[in-house]
Design a protein around this motif. Structure first.
Motif, PDB file in Angstrom:
ATOM      1  N   MET A 182       2.790   9.708  -9.927  1.00 22.45           N
ATOM      2  CA  MET A 182       2.416   9.959 -11.236  1.00 22.45           C
ATOM      3  C   MET A 182       1.229  11.109 -11.510  1.00 22.45           C
ATOM      4  O   MET A 182       0.940  11.371 -12.668  1.00 22.45           O
ATOM      5  CB  MET A 182       2.084   8.640 -11.915  1.00 22.45           C
ATOM      6  N   THR A 183       0.667  11.485 -10.402  1.00 27.32           N
ATOM      7  CA  THR A 183      -0.280  12.466 -10.526  1.00 27.32           C
ATOM      8  C   THR A 183       0.288  13.932  -9.878  1.00 27.32           C
ATOM      9  O   THR A 183      -0.677  14.868  -9.849  1.00 27.32           O
ATOM     10  CB  THR A 183      -1.248  12.135  -9.731  1.00 27.32           C
ATOM     11  N   GLU A 227       5.711  -2.173 -11.813  1.00 25.57           N
ATOM     12  CA  GLU A 227       4.995  -1.155 -11.646  1.00 25.57           C
ATOM     13  C   GLU A 227       5.830   0.299 -12.051  1.00 25.57           C
ATOM     14  O   GLU A 227       5.778   0.909 -12.969  1.00 25.57           O
ATOM     15  CB  GLU A 227       4.121  -0.835 -10.616  1.00 25.57           C
ATOM     16  N   ALA A 264       0.806  -1.379  -0.019  1.00 22.25           N
ATOM     17  CA  ALA A 264       0.091  -0.028  -0.001  1.00 22.25           C
ATOM     18  C   ALA A 264       0.919   1.249  -0.092  1.00 22.25           C
ATOM     19  O   ALA A 264       0.597   2.201  -0.633  1.00 22.25           O
ATOM     20  CB  ALA A 264      -1.003   0.043   1.210  1.00 22.25           C
ATOM     21  N   LEU A 279       2.791  14.737  -7.211  1.00 18.44           N
ATOM     22  CA  LEU A 279       3.783  15.085  -5.872  1.00 18.44           C
ATOM     23  C   LEU A 279       5.098  14.138  -6.058  1.00 18.44           C
ATOM     24  O   LEU A 279       5.258  13.778  -6.909  1.00 18.44           O
ATOM     25  CB  LEU A 279       2.999  14.264  -4.452  1.00 18.44           C
ATOM     26  N   GLY A 320       2.627   1.519  -3.331  1.00 19.13           N
ATOM     27  CA  GLY A 320       1.846   1.891  -4.480  1.00 19.13           C
ATOM     28  C   GLY A 320       1.280   3.161  -4.423  1.00 19.13           C
ATOM     29  O   GLY A 320       1.148   3.754  -5.409  1.00 19.13           O
ATOM     30  N   ALA A 321       0.943   3.894  -3.122  1.00 17.08           N
ATOM     31  CA  ALA A 321       0.586   4.894  -3.014  1.00 17.08           C
ATOM     32  C   ALA A 321       1.483   6.077  -3.299  1.00 17.08           C
ATOM     33  O   ALA A 321       1.211   7.152  -3.881  1.00 17.08           O
ATOM     34  CB  ALA A 321       0.006   5.314  -1.329  1.00 17.08           C
ATOM     35  N   ALA A 322       2.719   5.666  -2.903  1.00 12.97           N
ATOM     36  CA  ALA A 322       3.845   6.688  -3.164  1.00 12.97           C
ATOM     37  C   ALA A 322       3.862   6.713  -4.974  1.00 12.97           C
ATOM     38  O   ALA A 322       3.958   7.814  -5.475  1.00 12.97           O
ATOM     39  CB  ALA A 322       5.005   6.261  -2.838  1.00 12.97           C
ATOM     40  N   MET A 323       3.783   5.541  -5.441  1.00 12.96           N
ATOM     41  CA  MET A 323       3.711   5.579  -7.044  1.00 12.96           C
ATOM     42  C   MET A 323       2.670   6.489  -7.400  1.00 12.96           C
ATOM     43  O   MET A 323       2.786   7.356  -8.452  1.00 12.96           O
ATOM     44  CB  MET A 323       3.636   4.122  -7.642  1.00 12.96           C
ATOM     45  N   GLY A 324       1.219   6.126  -7.106  1.00 11.44           N
ATOM     46  CA  GLY A 324       0.184   6.870  -7.335  1.00 11.44           C
ATOM     47  C   GLY A 324       0.200   8.267  -7.304  1.00 11.44           C
ATOM     48  O   GLY A 324      -0.255   9.090  -8.118  1.00 11.44           O
ATOM     49  N   ALA A 325       0.853   8.718  -6.246  1.00 13.95           N
ATOM     50  CA  ALA A 325       1.087  10.315  -5.943  1.00 13.95           C
ATOM     51  C   ALA A 325       2.117  11.052  -6.868  1.00 13.95           C
ATOM     52  O   ALA A 325       1.888  11.852  -7.429  1.00 13.95           O
ATOM     53  CB  ALA A 325       1.286  10.453  -4.372  1.00 13.95           C
ATOM     54  N   TYR A 347       6.020  -3.608  -7.040  1.00 13.88           N
ATOM     55  CA  TYR A 347       6.080  -2.014  -7.346  1.00 13.88           C
ATOM     56  C   TYR A 347       7.434  -1.602  -7.965  1.00 13.88           C
ATOM     57  O   TYR A 347       7.399  -0.809  -8.797  1.00 13.88           O
ATOM     58  CB  TYR A 347       5.559  -1.120  -6.261  1.00 13.88           C
ATOM     59  N   PRO A 371       6.924  12.116  -3.832  1.00 12.74           N
ATOM     60  CA  PRO A 371       6.970  11.357  -2.444  1.00 12.74           C
ATOM     61  C   PRO A 371       8.316  10.769  -2.325  1.00 12.74           C
ATOM     62  O   PRO A 371       9.045  10.466  -3.052  1.00 12.74           O
ATOM     63  CB  PRO A 371       5.881  10.267  -2.606  1.00 12.74           C
TER      64      PRO A 371
END
Lengths: 326, 335
Positions: free
Chosen positions: A72-73, A97, A62, A75, A65-70, A93, A77
């Protein structure tokens, strides 16, 4: 100029970048109020607040993955994976990913993040909290991988990693956290992909990374004093990108190559460097390249066993001396 | 319909849009299937034939700027956000006009300009990633939400559970949408899952409501999705939705789906086809047959035209093999 521990250098490097850019946010287990299990993020929660320094559950998938999602949009991180051994539970990840998104999407998705992780042995933690796993990351196209050995390099490479548009895995060595070094005041920004000659010499080139750097330097000093062998020690610092120019130029000059690697033998970074040296400056070499590594075993816990496994100053001295005499 | 339900029901304009999307997804899916049989699509495709109601209903309830995260069965979700049919079919065929110029293929459709942040081929991987995008929105005070689609099989992998706990603890604007098509690849989901409804029955473990809907009814999907999206957008945190659905084809092109009991496919095709259901509803609501026939024929023409353009396009340029590994545009790992 001030003397700083490697541990405090991590916090200073992070603070330097967080002060500059409000998109830089920290995420990890016990990093906020607790200041990190290695105390490498002490003070950042108080300085930057709960929105920018956030604790996560023990959920490495989590959190990475959250660091990645942030990332790519929008931030930047910086995620902490407490012990680098735990990269294994979120391997997807950084294997599938984070590094492949840019390529797979024809450049649409960008993942500018940093993963900090406590790497390496010497703490008597046993086989699941002591490994050197840089090679787990080095084999993956799309990542960048650095492993500083001094407080000064920690700050400069941290800044470079955070400012870099690519994902960077940042290996902090657990046995270096308490070591100290001189660090100038003011902003420090280094460059990824640059190796550093930390002890000039003419008889042999010793390539080392992280905890192995101070050991290689100590070994080189003894080889000089006791045997008159003048070794050049290079701190590799960055495995991806790899500064082969600095290393090959040294090897061509000294004609001998040694690597000092904390990782277990097979597929360590030294194997890649030896392969490059053999392909590209074979005729400059006066003898076979020699890799000094941890044997291909899980790391034991007991001090006498762990110290025997990880390359020591003594082992480096003996290996270089014998090889040079042959 | 009570007042509350009416507030989240689609307008007739939206219903026509949903119908058009349903037909686009059906025709494009069928075309992908045909192109595969003609050996023009290599590798594999994972079709959403029969499952279009979820993609169409959810996409209609999303706003521009909202983010979609989907799996390797992602054609429908990618198209439903407005991605070009021509580019999608071109990608399946490995052509230079492809959405990713052939670098991703069927399982990795992505169109950032349409909010489609990727199709992820490792089960469960994108749930935490959607959390991260939602965290960014929360941190920046942005109003977009992240919507993450996945199959029933995903509910048995660790990342599903990590992401749900994480999203609830951080109260993130993310909505997880489980498309329960009864089979995890080749195996009935009931044979490998501790609970009857693989997502909905797990919701209580994370303090979430048990939300189960009919995925074959795009209006029902729209209403449930809109309620969850509004909640996420207004700071109410995440939701986990489960929609019952069925895929008319096998798991992938390698799967003839012979494991299904006799009559099951016929039942879903004849009685539970989301396109047929929706078409009948619009007719019942008084929409003219000519209006729907126009949408049908116009969509058919667009999809046929897209396929022909793909067939005529050159194979993707080999110049791009070594590009875009790193941000400098290249793949150099040493000096």
């Amino acid at each position: 100029m001030a003397e700083l521990t490697y541990r405090d250098a991590v916090a200073r490097g992070l603070a330097q970048e967080m002060s500059r850019d409000s998109d830089v946010v920290l995420i990890g287990e016990d990093i906020a109020k607790a200041g990190g299990v290695f105390k490498a993020t002490v003070g950042l929660y108080d300085q930057f607040g709960p929105l920018r320094v956030r604790d996560t559950p023990i959920s490495e998938q989590a959190l990475l993955g959250a660091a990645m999602g942030a990332a790519m949009t929008g931030l930047k991180p910086v995620a902490e994976i407490m012990f680098s051994d735990f990269l294994a539970v979120c391997f997807d990840y950084f294997a599938n990913e984070i590094p492949k998104s840019r390529y797979m999407t024809n450049g649409q998705v960008k993942v500018p993040l940093v993963v900090r992780t406590g790497n390496g042995g010497g703490s008597r933690f046993g086989a699941q909290h002591s490994q050197s796993v840089e090679n787990w990351c080095m084999m993956i196209p799309g990542l960048k991988v650095v492993a500083p050995s001094t407080p000064y390099d920690v700050i400069g490479l941290m800044a470079a990693a955070i400012r870099d548009p690519d994902p960077v895995i940042f290996f902090e060595h657990k046995s270096l956290y308490a070591t100290k070094g001189e660090v100038p005041d003011g902003e420090i920004v280094d460059q990824l992909g640059v190796a550093k000659v930390v002890r000039p010499g003419k008889d042999a080139t010793i390539l080392a990374l992280a905890l192995m750097v101070p050991r290689a330097i100590a070994a080189a000093d003894r080889l000089q004093a006791e045997y008159g062998i003048n070794c050049e020690v290079i701190d590799v610092r960055s495995l991806l990108p790899l500064d082969t120019k600095t290393m090959l130029s040294s090897i061509s000059r000294t004609s001998r190559l040694f690597t000092v690697e904390e990782n277990p033998r097979l597929c360590g970074w030294g194997a890649e460097l030896v392969s490059i040296a053999v392909e590209e400056c074979f005729y400059d070499l006066d003898g076979p390249p020699v890799r000094i590594t941890t044997p291909h075993i899980p790391l034991p816990s007991a001090a006498v066993l762990e110290d025997l496994a990880i390359p020591s100053v003594e082992r480096i001295v003996e290996t270089v001396r014998k090889s040079m005499a042959a | 319909m009570n007042e509350e339900a009416a507030a989240v029901s689609p307008s007739q304009e939206t219903q026509l849009r949903i119908y058009r999307t349903l037909v686009e997804l059906r025709e494009t899916g069928q075309k992908a299937h045909d192109l595969f049989l003609q050996n023009l699509v290599k590798g594999t495709v994972h079709l959403s034939l029969g499952m279009e109601g979820i993609a169409a209903g959810c996409a209609a309830a999303m706003k521009p700027g909202d983010l979609t995260f989907c799996t390797y069965r992602g054609h429908a979700h990618t198209l439903a956000r407005g991605t070009s049919i021509e580019k999608v079919l071109g990608e399946l065929m490995g052509r230079d006009n492809g959405l990713l110029r052939g670098k991703g293929g069927s399982m990795h459709l992505t169109s950032v300009e349409h909010g489609v942040m990727g199709s992820y081929a490792i089960i469960g991987a994108h749930l935490p990633i959607a959390c991260g995008a939602a965290w960014r929105a929360q941190y920046k005070g942005a109003s977009d939400i992240s919507v993450c689609f996945f199959g029933d099989g995903t509910t048995n992998i660790g990342a599903f559970h990590e992401a749900l706990n994480f999203a609830v603890v951080w109260k993130l604007p993310v909505v997880f949408v489980c498309e329960n098509n009864l089979y995890m690849e080749y195996t009935p989901i009931a044979d490998v899952t501790a609970v009857a409804q693989p997502a909905a029955d797990r919701a209580c473990a994370y303090g979430l409501d048990r939300i189960l809907g009919d995925g074959q009814d795009a209006d029902a999907v729209y209403r449930i999705a809109k309620t969850a999206f509004d909640k996420a957008r207004s700071g109410g945190g995440p939701s986990l939705l489960e929609f019952q659905t069925y895929r008319f084809s096998g798991h992938s092109r390698a799967d003839p789906a012979k494991y299904r009991p006799a009559g099951e496919l016929d039942y879903w095709r004849d009685s539970r086809d989301p396109v047929k259901i929706y078409r009948k509803r619009l007719l019942d609501l008084g929409v003219g047959e000519n209006v729907l026939a126009y949408i049908d024929s116009e969509t058919q023409r667009i999809v046929d035209d897209a396929a022909e353009k793909g067939k005529a396009a050159p194979f993707t340029s080999t110049d791009i093999l070594m590009t875009d590994v790193y941000a400098d545009g290249g793949s150099a790992w040493r000096n």
